[in-house]
Design an enzyme around this catalytic site. Structure first.
Site, PDB file in Angstrom:
ATOM      1  CG  HIS A  19      -1.991   1.048   1.206  1.00 24.94           C
ATOM      2  ND1 HIS A  19      -3.308   0.788   1.499  1.00 24.94           N
ATOM      3  CD2 HIS A  19      -1.923   2.369   0.930  1.00 24.94           C
ATOM      4  CE1 HIS A  19      -3.998   1.913   1.413  1.00 24.94           C
ATOM      5  NE2 HIS A  19      -3.180   2.898   1.077  1.00 24.94           N
ATOM      6  CG  HIS A  21      -1.496   6.348  -2.067  1.00 23.77           C
ATOM      7  ND1 HIS A  21      -2.651   6.146  -2.784  1.00 23.77           N
ATOM      8  CD2 HIS A  21      -1.771   5.915  -0.804  1.00 23.77           C
ATOM      9  CE1 HIS A  21      -3.581   5.625  -1.989  1.00 23.77           C
ATOM     10  NE2 HIS A  21      -3.072   5.479  -0.787  1.00 23.77           N
ATOM     11  CB  SER A 101       0.196   6.410  -9.239  1.00 24.49           C
ATOM     12  OG  SER A 101       0.313   7.817  -9.256  1.00 24.49           O
ATOM     13  CB  THR A 102      -4.738   9.082  -9.123  1.00 27.69           C
ATOM     14  OG1 THR A 102      -4.637   8.754  -7.735  1.00 27.69           O
ATOM     15  CG2 THR A 102      -6.171   9.188  -9.556  1.00 27.69           C
ATOM     16  NE  ARG A 104      -1.526  13.897 -10.699  1.00 27.47           N
ATOM     17  CZ  ARG A 104      -0.381  14.545 -10.751  1.00 27.47           C
ATOM     18  NH1 ARG A 104      -0.330  15.816 -11.124  1.00 27.47           N
ATOM     19  NH2 ARG A 104       0.746  13.941 -10.439  1.00 27.47           N
ATOM     20  N   GLY A 176      -8.615   8.348  -2.344  1.00 26.54           N
ATOM     21  CA  GLY A 176      -9.082   9.730  -2.375  1.00 26.54           C
ATOM     22  C   GLY A 176      -9.782  10.083  -1.072  1.00 26.54           C
ATOM     23  CG  HIS A 203      -7.958   3.770   0.418  1.00 27.36           C
ATOM     24  ND1 HIS A 203      -7.309   3.277  -0.664  1.00 27.36           N
ATOM     25  CD2 HIS A 203      -7.037   4.479   1.116  1.00 27.36           C
ATOM     26  CE1 HIS A 203      -6.037   3.670  -0.623  1.00 27.36           C
ATOM     27  NE2 HIS A 203      -5.841   4.401   0.447  1.00 27.36           N
ATOM     28  CD  GLU A 206      -8.371   6.670   4.308  1.00 31.19           C
ATOM     29  OE1 GLU A 206      -8.944   6.787   3.197  1.00 31.19           O
ATOM     30  OE2 GLU A 206      -7.319   7.263   4.592  1.00 31.19           O
ATOM     31  CG  ASP A 289       0.338   8.713   1.361  1.00 32.07           C
ATOM     32  OD1 ASP A 289       0.312   8.693   0.121  1.00 32.07           O
ATOM     33  OD2 ASP A 289      -0.685   8.550   2.063  1.00 32.07           O
TER      34      ASP A 289
HETATM   35  C1  LIG Z   1      -5.086  12.249   4.281  1.00 28.73           C
HETATM   36  C2  LIG Z   1      -4.475  11.003   4.750  1.00 28.73           C
HETATM   37  C3  LIG Z   1      -4.467  10.756   6.211  1.00 28.73           C
HETATM   38  C4  LIG Z   1      -3.982  10.169   3.821  1.00 28.73           C
HETATM   39  C5  LIG Z   1      -3.820   8.743   3.967  1.00 28.73           C
HETATM   40  N1  LIG Z   1      -4.878   8.080   3.388  1.00 28.73           N
HETATM   41  C6  LIG Z   1      -5.282   8.179   2.112  1.00 28.73           C
HETATM   42  N2  LIG Z   1      -6.585   7.957   1.953  1.00 28.73           N
HETATM   43  C7  LIG Z   1      -7.141   8.051   0.731  1.00 28.73           C
HETATM   44  N3  LIG Z   1      -6.445   8.346  -0.363  1.00 28.73           N
HETATM   45  C8  LIG Z   1      -5.137   8.566  -0.245  1.00 28.73           C
HETATM   46  C9  LIG Z   1      -4.476   8.487   0.995  1.00 28.73           C
HETATM   47  N4  LIG Z   1      -3.177   8.750   0.794  1.00 28.73           N
HETATM   48  C10 LIG Z   1      -3.036   8.978  -0.551  1.00 28.73           C
HETATM   49  N5  LIG Z   1      -4.217   8.891  -1.175  1.00 28.73           N
HETATM   50  C11 LIG Z   1      -4.517   9.088  -2.597  1.00 28.73           C
HETATM   51  O1  LIG Z   1      -3.294   9.073  -3.313  1.00 28.73           O
HETATM   52  C12 LIG Z   1      -3.119  10.298  -4.035  1.00 28.73           C
HETATM   53  C13 LIG Z   1      -1.649  10.656  -4.091  1.00 28.73           C
HETATM   54  O2  LIG Z   1      -0.932   9.709  -4.845  1.00 28.73           O
HETATM   55  P1  LIG Z   1      -1.054   9.574  -6.439  1.00 28.73           P
HETATM   56  O3  LIG Z   1      -1.159  10.931  -7.032  1.00 28.73           O
HETATM   57  O4  LIG Z   1      -2.289   8.739  -6.716  1.00 28.73           O
HETATM   58  O5  LIG Z   1       0.202   8.874  -6.852  1.00 28.73           O
HETATM   59  C14 LIG Z   1      -3.982  11.285  -3.291  1.00 28.73           C
HETATM   60  O6  LIG Z   1      -4.367  12.364  -4.095  1.00 28.73           O
HETATM   61  C15 LIG Z   1      -5.168  10.433  -2.847  1.00 28.73           C
HETATM   62  O7  LIG Z   1      -6.090  10.302  -3.893  1.00 28.73           O
HETATM   63 ZN   LIG Z   2      -3.859   4.877   1.081  1.00 27.05          ZN
END
Ligand SMILES: CC(C)=CCNc1ncnc2c1ncn2[C@@H]1O[C@H](COP(=O)(O)O)[C@@H](O)[C@H]1O
Ligand SMILES: [Zn+2]
Length: 356
Positions: A19, A21, A101-102, A104, A176, A203, A206, A289
């Site tokens: 897990h 991102h 990763s999302t 974009r 997200g 997810h 949460e 993260d």
């Molecule tokens: C705010 C927080 C406590 C974060 C941890 N929990 C999370 N919950 C949901 N989505 C997440 C979380 N951490 C990262 N992401 C997702 O991952 C993205 C960043 O990585 P990427 O651009 O997909 O490569 C974020 O914009 C979000 O969509």
């Molecule tokens: Zn996550």
């Protein structure tokens, strides 16, 4: 990151990261490189990471991703970020990584969702050709805020890449801001993904208000659950939900520092890891993260061990059992298990005097 604080046992422990991102995993040195590429954005490093002892609201955490996305908006950026992140996980002893990763679209730089995914795949292949000791796979992420149509489009893209990437693209992530949107709008897309053979990591719960959504999405059922913080009755969830998770034997991806710094869990000792682990349910320690939360996987294992009083042998079993939760096929699981057998004497070697 933070080498001096983590015992060498946890560094040398072979690990599986399920897990992570991509844009949340960007380290300080990489952020520095991005900032110097884009000085006009006036972004300071304090805006992209949450340091030791600091806490943020969930909302503030999601603002951090917006800042990072401003810094990472070209193919060149994505290639650098993905390559650096993969090498950092490898240096931390991660032997198998599922990066998510999302995709974009950035009109001003010509980035498309397709080229986004292609670039991540390019980084994975590049690291492999350089002989970096890590098997990396990719999960395409759906940001729940973007709704039904984008989710469908993402599933289509993921399916195309699953068929053309030599097994590198294995599945989908749903992530997200959990306070935005509802899973019922995404159900058809997730169902379609499942039917075409994409693995699903969602997810779930949460935040406390998502129980009904989780109940709905668990009927898919997903192949893994991200966080699942409020599923267990001890966390405000329900026994019925736990029964569903247990019945389908769905592994949980648990991220201690992320939950504490994001304040969905008050303190480490309250983390839901303890409930699921005690039940013997598949529980995988992950970072979520590592850049944003200033951590790494070795540190997360050490935190779990010190918080829940796990012996080294129990920690070894935890990292070993994570292999059964990966999305790659059985042949890869067997290879990893061989690697663990091979590495065990080395990892425990200078610990012979410790009780195992
Ligand atoms: C705010 C927080 C406590 C974060 C941890 N929990 C999370 N919950 C949901 N989505 C997440 C979380 N951490 C990262 N992401 C997702 O991952 C993205 C960043 O990585 P990427 O651009 O997909 O490569 C974020 O914009 C979000 O969509
Ligand atoms: Zn996550």
């Amino acid at each position: 990151m933070m080498d001096n604080e983590v015992d060498v046992f946890y560094r040398e422990l072979p690990k599986v990261e399920l897990h992570a991102h991509l844009n949340g995993s960007v380290s300080c040195p990489t952020i520095e490189k991005l900032i110097s590429r884009k000085p006009h954005l006036n972004i300071g490093h304090g805006m992209t990471a949450i340091g030791k002892g600091q806490r943020r609201t969930l909302d503030e955490c999601f603002q951090v991703f917006k800042v990072i996305h401003q810094l990472v908006d070209t193919e060149e950026d994505i290639l650098m970020v993905a390559t650096d992140v993969i090498k950092e996980f490898a240096a931390d002893g991660v032997k198998y990584l599922e990066l998510r990763s999302t995709p974009r679209e950035e009109k001003h730089t010509g980035l498309t969702k397709k080229s986004y995914i292609e670039t991540v795949i390019k980084a994975i292949k590049q690291c492999k050709s350089e002989g970096v000791d890590i098997d990396v796979r990719f999960l395409v992420a759906i940001d729940r805020r973007n709704g039904t149509e984008v989710a469908m489009e993402t599933v289509k893209l993921a399916e195309d890449f699953m068929l053309s990437s030599d097994g590198l693209v294995l599945g989908l992530d749903l992530s997200g801001d959990p306070t935005v949107g509802h899973g019922k709008d995404l159900l058809p897309a997730l169902q379609k993904a499942k039917n075409c053979g994409l693995k699903l990591s969602l997810h779930l719960s949460e935040v406390p208000s998502q129980l009904e959504e989780s109940d709905l999405l668990l009927d898919l059922p997903p192949d893994r659950i991200g966080h699942g913080t409020f599923l267990h009755p001890a966390m405000g969830g329900s026994q019925g939900i736990v029964d569903k998770v247990v019945k389908h034997n769905i592994p949980l991806e648990l991220c201690l520092t992320s939950n504490v710094k994001g304040q969905t869990v008050a303190r480490y000792s309250d983390h839901h890891f303890k409930h699921w682990y005690q039940m013997g349910h598949p529980s995988v320690i992950c970072t979520d993260d590592k850049g944003v939360f200033s951590t790494d996987l070795s540190q997360e294992y050490q935190l779990a061990a010190s918080t829940f009083d796990l012996s080294r042998e129990a920690v070894w079993k935890l990292s070993h059992d994570a292999i059964d939760c990966i999305f790659a096929p059985d042949t890869v699981k067997q290879q990893l298990k061989q690697k663990w057998i091979y590495l065990k004497p080395q990892v425990f070697h200078y610990r012979e005097t410790d009780s195992l």
